[in-house]
Design an enzyme around this catalytic site. Structure first.
Site, mmCIF file in Angstrom:
data_model
loop_
_atom_site.group_PDB
_atom_site.id
_atom_site.type_symbol
_atom_site.label_atom_id
_atom_site.label_comp_id
_atom_site.label_asym_id
_atom_site.label_seq_id
_atom_site.Cartn_x
_atom_site.Cartn_y
_atom_site.Cartn_z
ATOM 1 N N HIS A 72 46.611 38.165 21.936
ATOM 2 C CA HIS A 72 46.538 39.449 21.235
ATOM 3 C C HIS A 72 47.426 39.396 19.995
ATOM 4 C CE1 HIS A 72 44.703 42.565 24.186
ATOM 5 N NE2 HIS A 72 44.193 41.371 24.424
ATOM 6 N N TYR A 201 48.608 52.332 22.575
ATOM 7 C CA TYR A 201 49.754 53.147 23.014
ATOM 8 C C TYR A 201 49.575 54.536 22.407
ATOM 9 C CZ TYR A 201 52.330 48.928 24.499
ATOM 10 O OH TYR A 201 52.733 47.772 25.122
ATOM 11 N N PRO A 293 58.818 50.020 31.005
ATOM 12 C CA PRO A 293 57.783 49.029 30.670
ATOM 13 C C PRO A 293 57.105 49.243 29.317
ATOM 14 C CG PRO A 293 57.048 50.472 32.426
ATOM 15 C CD PRO A 293 58.474 50.795 32.189
ATOM 16 N N LYS A 297 58.721 44.268 28.310
ATOM 17 C CA LYS A 297 59.823 43.310 28.251
ATOM 18 C C LYS A 297 60.333 42.848 29.617
ATOM 19 C CE LYS A 297 59.836 43.057 23.964
ATOM 20 N NZ LYS A 297 58.957 41.936 23.626
ATOM 21 N N TYR A 385 58.155 43.303 19.529
ATOM 22 C CA TYR A 385 57.101 43.297 20.545
ATOM 23 C C TYR A 385 56.681 41.875 20.904
ATOM 24 C CZ TYR A 385 53.119 45.043 23.231
ATOM 25 O OH TYR A 385 52.244 45.343 24.265
HETATM 26 P P1 FAS Z 1 60.951 41.043 41.251
HETATM 27 O O1 FAS Z 1 61.383 42.407 41.722
HETATM 28 O O2 FAS Z 1 59.563 40.868 40.731
HETATM 29 O O3 FAS Z 1 61.100 39.981 42.436
HETATM 30 C C1 FAS Z 1 62.227 40.025 43.278
HETATM 31 C C2 FAS Z 1 61.826 39.381 44.603
HETATM 32 O O4 FAS Z 1 62.984 39.367 45.439
HETATM 33 C C3 FAS Z 1 60.741 40.182 45.328
HETATM 34 O O5 FAS Z 1 59.699 39.324 45.720
HETATM 35 C C4 FAS Z 1 61.485 40.780 46.533
HETATM 36 O O6 FAS Z 1 60.655 40.869 47.680
HETATM 37 C C5 FAS Z 1 62.599 39.772 46.745
HETATM 38 N N1 FAS Z 1 63.780 40.330 47.421
HETATM 39 C C6 FAS Z 1 64.326 41.554 47.246
HETATM 40 N N2 FAS Z 1 65.412 41.692 48.053
HETATM 41 C C7 FAS Z 1 65.532 40.523 48.735
HETATM 42 C C8 FAS Z 1 66.441 40.047 49.716
HETATM 43 N N3 FAS Z 1 67.428 40.815 50.151
HETATM 44 N N4 FAS Z 1 66.274 38.791 50.207
HETATM 45 C C9 FAS Z 1 65.255 37.995 49.751
HETATM 46 N N5 FAS Z 1 64.351 38.398 48.828
HETATM 47 C C10 FAS Z 1 64.493 39.645 48.337
HETATM 48 N N6 FAS Z 1 57.341 44.789 33.466
HETATM 49 C C11 FAS Z 1 56.554 44.702 32.373
HETATM 50 O O7 FAS Z 1 56.864 43.925 31.473
HETATM 51 N N7 FAS Z 1 55.411 45.490 32.278
HETATM 52 C C12 FAS Z 1 55.038 46.352 33.285
HETATM 53 O O8 FAS Z 1 54.037 47.032 33.178
HETATM 54 C C13 FAS Z 1 55.828 46.454 34.441
HETATM 55 N N8 FAS Z 1 55.474 47.284 35.483
HETATM 56 C C14 FAS Z 1 56.295 47.383 36.585
HETATM 57 C C15 FAS Z 1 55.985 48.228 37.680
HETATM 58 C C16 FAS Z 1 56.831 48.322 38.795
HETATM 59 C C17 FAS Z 1 56.492 49.240 39.949
HETATM 60 C C18 FAS Z 1 58.024 47.571 38.836
HETATM 61 C C19 FAS Z 1 58.975 47.686 40.007
HETATM 62 C C20 FAS Z 1 58.337 46.722 37.767
HETATM 63 C C21 FAS Z 1 57.470 46.615 36.653
HETATM 64 N N9 FAS Z 1 57.756 45.757 35.588
HETATM 65 C C22 FAS Z 1 56.976 45.652 34.486
HETATM 66 C C23 FAS Z 1 58.884 44.930 35.617
HETATM 67 C C24 FAS Z 1 58.546 43.742 36.466
HETATM 68 O O9 FAS Z 1 57.427 43.078 35.944
HETATM 69 C C25 FAS Z 1 59.787 42.904 36.525
HETATM 70 O O10 FAS Z 1 60.393 42.748 35.246
HETATM 71 C C26 FAS Z 1 59.558 41.555 37.137
HETATM 72 O O11 FAS Z 1 58.908 41.733 38.364
HETATM 73 C C27 FAS Z 1 60.914 40.879 37.268
HETATM 74 O O12 FAS Z 1 60.775 39.790 38.077
HETATM 75 P P2 FAS Z 1 61.950 39.396 39.106
HETATM 76 O O13 FAS Z 1 63.226 39.458 38.390
HETATM 77 O O14 FAS Z 1 61.480 38.149 39.734
HETATM 78 O O15 FAS Z 1 62.022 40.587 40.154
HETATM 79 C C1 PHB Z 2 50.227 46.209 31.484
HETATM 80 O O1 PHB Z 2 49.156 45.702 31.108
HETATM 81 O O2 PHB Z 2 50.507 46.399 32.695
HETATM 82 C C2 PHB Z 2 51.235 46.624 30.445
HETATM 83 C C3 PHB Z 2 51.017 46.284 29.110
HETATM 84 C C4 PHB Z 2 51.945 46.675 28.156
HETATM 85 C C5 PHB Z 2 53.050 47.411 28.537
HETATM 86 C C6 PHB Z 2 53.266 47.747 29.881
HETATM 87 C C7 PHB Z 2 52.340 47.358 30.836
HETATM 88 O O3 PHB Z 2 53.951 47.806 27.591
#
Ligand code: FAS
Ligand code: PHB
Length: 393
Positions: A72, A201, A293, A297, A385
């Site tokens: 993109h 957006y 989000p 990032k 971005y």
């Molecule tokens: P994660 O939270 O992905 O992974 C952590 C892992 O540790 C999990 O698998 C968990 O089960 C495990 N864990 C937790 N406690 C533990 C313990 N005590 N013992 C062992 N394992 C344990 N980012 C974007 O850029 N765009 C988005 O649209 C976006 N949407 C999101 C929506 C939601 C609901 C959430 C919560 C986050 C979102 N994010 C988004 C951010 C997300 O993508 C995170 O930045 C990304 O998952 C980060 O990855 P990790 O640091 O690996 O953490």
């Molecule tokens: C998504 O595709 O989930 C998405 C894309 C851009 C954003 C956040 C989420 O800023």
């Protein structure tokens, strides 16, 4: 069991770190509290910076992202009923992002880890960290009714915002910065073609909306909802009607609706824990920081952290120098805070803040009008971005 690096958390940060360390000949074990299927089932990020694509390539797991990911070169901002394109590629000398879901990144990393025969302990409960203020840290966990212990040189806390790693650090050693936003994102995933070939957006008087995608046949949509909203209050029809009301006429016309295959509400917060290192424990990803989000990032910060950490560990084991490890936290936090600022700014610009009233809406619309007509302002948005360059150790 003994390993060089014990990685707590089998999400994208933990799995990518494990793969990068393996490529560098550094032994590691991933300890994950959920099942692999559960980790893969979480629908989260969708946009990868080039820095993330480069790290996936360094880890040897970028093949599918390169062939199935969607490059993109621009995004559109919708306000006052009209869309304005930000030509990111043109404003950043050719840089772009790749639309490729976090679910797919996680799947690719899991498959690579399994193919390499690396140890991942799923369904680990009661995970605890010990003696990370020494050179002989240990991780304990329970599985199948037995307590296990892993001796290691380092612990990587990649266990997300609710994990045990940051919680194991004495509160006096941590400085936490936090901002909770007065709204969340109601997200829907559906097997319908996207309303546009690029992300939209939207800043509207009814609130923020985002039109994203996972492929040319699978769309990801979000609408801003009040913090107290519950997903069970939203039928598919109610969601599609609300999204439609936040689009411009052309997008409204093109919108294809269908049954949701995932529907959830994510709260929005900005959060940073400083520092990111405590003796032999290194925090990475959501364990150390959270961004709203809006700026896409979260995942990209997590990959950058583990890119730095894997390089620093390579230097430690290769050159017997701890210099890069000693700089890990400062180098990561410089990037983290710039992404926190951008994510906060973009969230503040695009969302409706109930308390700011009509004046606040007019100020946002004036800033957006300036942004889309100013080369300097658009360039600033574009370079943040697509992602700021990684510092070289
Ligand atoms: P994660 O939270 O992905 O992974 C952590 C892992 O540790 C999990 O698998 C968990 O089960 C495990 N864990 C937790 N406690 C533990 C313990 N005590 N013992 C062992 N394992 C344990 N980012 C974007 O850029 N765009 C988005 O649209 C976006 N949407 C999101 C929506 C939601 C609901 C959430 C919560 C986050 C979102 N994010 C988004 C951010 C997300 O993508 C995170 O930045 C990304 O998952 C980060 O990855 P990790 O640091 O690996 O953490
Ligand atoms: C998504 O595709 O989930 C998405 C894309 C851009 C954003 C956040 C989420 O800023």
């Amino acid at each position: 069991m003994r390993t060089q690096v014990a990685i707590i958390g089998g999400g994208p940060a933990g799995l990518l770190l494990g793969q990068l360390l393996h490529k560098a000949g550094i032994d590691n074990v991933v300890i994950e509290r959920q099942t692999g299927d559960y980790v893969q089932s979480r629908i989260r990020a969708g946009v990868l910076e080039q820095v993330t694509m480069d790290l996936l390539a360094r880890a040897g797991v970028d093949a599918r992202a390169r062939t199935e990911g969607l490059p993109h070169g621009g995004i559109e901002l919708l306000f006052k009923g009209a869309r304005h394109r930000i030509d990111m590629r043109g404003l950043t000398d050719g840089k772009q992002v790749t639309v490729y879901g976090q679910t797919e990144v996680t799947r690719d990393l899991m498959q690579a880890r399994s193919a390499a025969g690396l140890t991942t302990i799923y369904c680990a409960s009661q995970v605890s960290l010990h003696d990370f203020d020494s050179h002989r840290p240990r991780v304990r966990y329970e599985k199948n009714g037995q307590t296990h212990e892993i001796e290691c040189d380092f612990i990587a806390g990649c266990d997300g915002y609710h994990g045990v790693s940051r919680a194991s650090v004495p509160a006096s050693a941590l400085h936490v910065y936090e901002k909770v936003y007065p709204f969340g994102w109601l997200g829907v995933l559906a097997d319908v073609p996207p309303v546009s070939h690029e992300l939209i957006y939207a800043n509207t008087e009814r609130g923020f909306a985002l039109c994203s995608m996972r492929s040319e046949s699978r769309s990801r949509y979000y609408v801003q909802v009040p913090t107290e909203e519950r997903v069970e209050n939203w039928s598919d029809e109610a969601f599609w009607n609300e999204l439609r009301s936040r689009l411009d006429p052309e997008a409204r016309e093109r919108l294809v609706t269908g049954p949701s295959i995932e529907k959830s509400i994510a709260p929005l917060r900005s959060f940073v824990a400083e520092p990111m290192r405590f003796g032999s424990l290194f925090l990475a990803g959501d364990a150390a920081h959270i961004v709203p989000p809006t700026g896409a990032k979260g995942l990209n910060l997590a990959t950058a952290d583990v890119g730095y950490l894997s390089r620093a560990l390579e230097i430690f084991y290769g050159d017997k120098s701890a210099s890069a490890l000693d700089r890990y936290s400062d180098v990561c936090l410089r990037r983290v805070w710039k992404a926190e600022r951008f994510s906060w700014w973009f969230t503040s610009l695009m969302h409706r803040f109930p308390e700011s009233g009509e004046f606040g809406q007019k100020i946002q619309e004036a800033e957006l009008d300036y942004l889309v007509h100013s080369h300097a302002a658009s360039t600033s948005l574009a370079e943040n971005y697509v992602g700021l360059p990684l510092e070289v150790f």
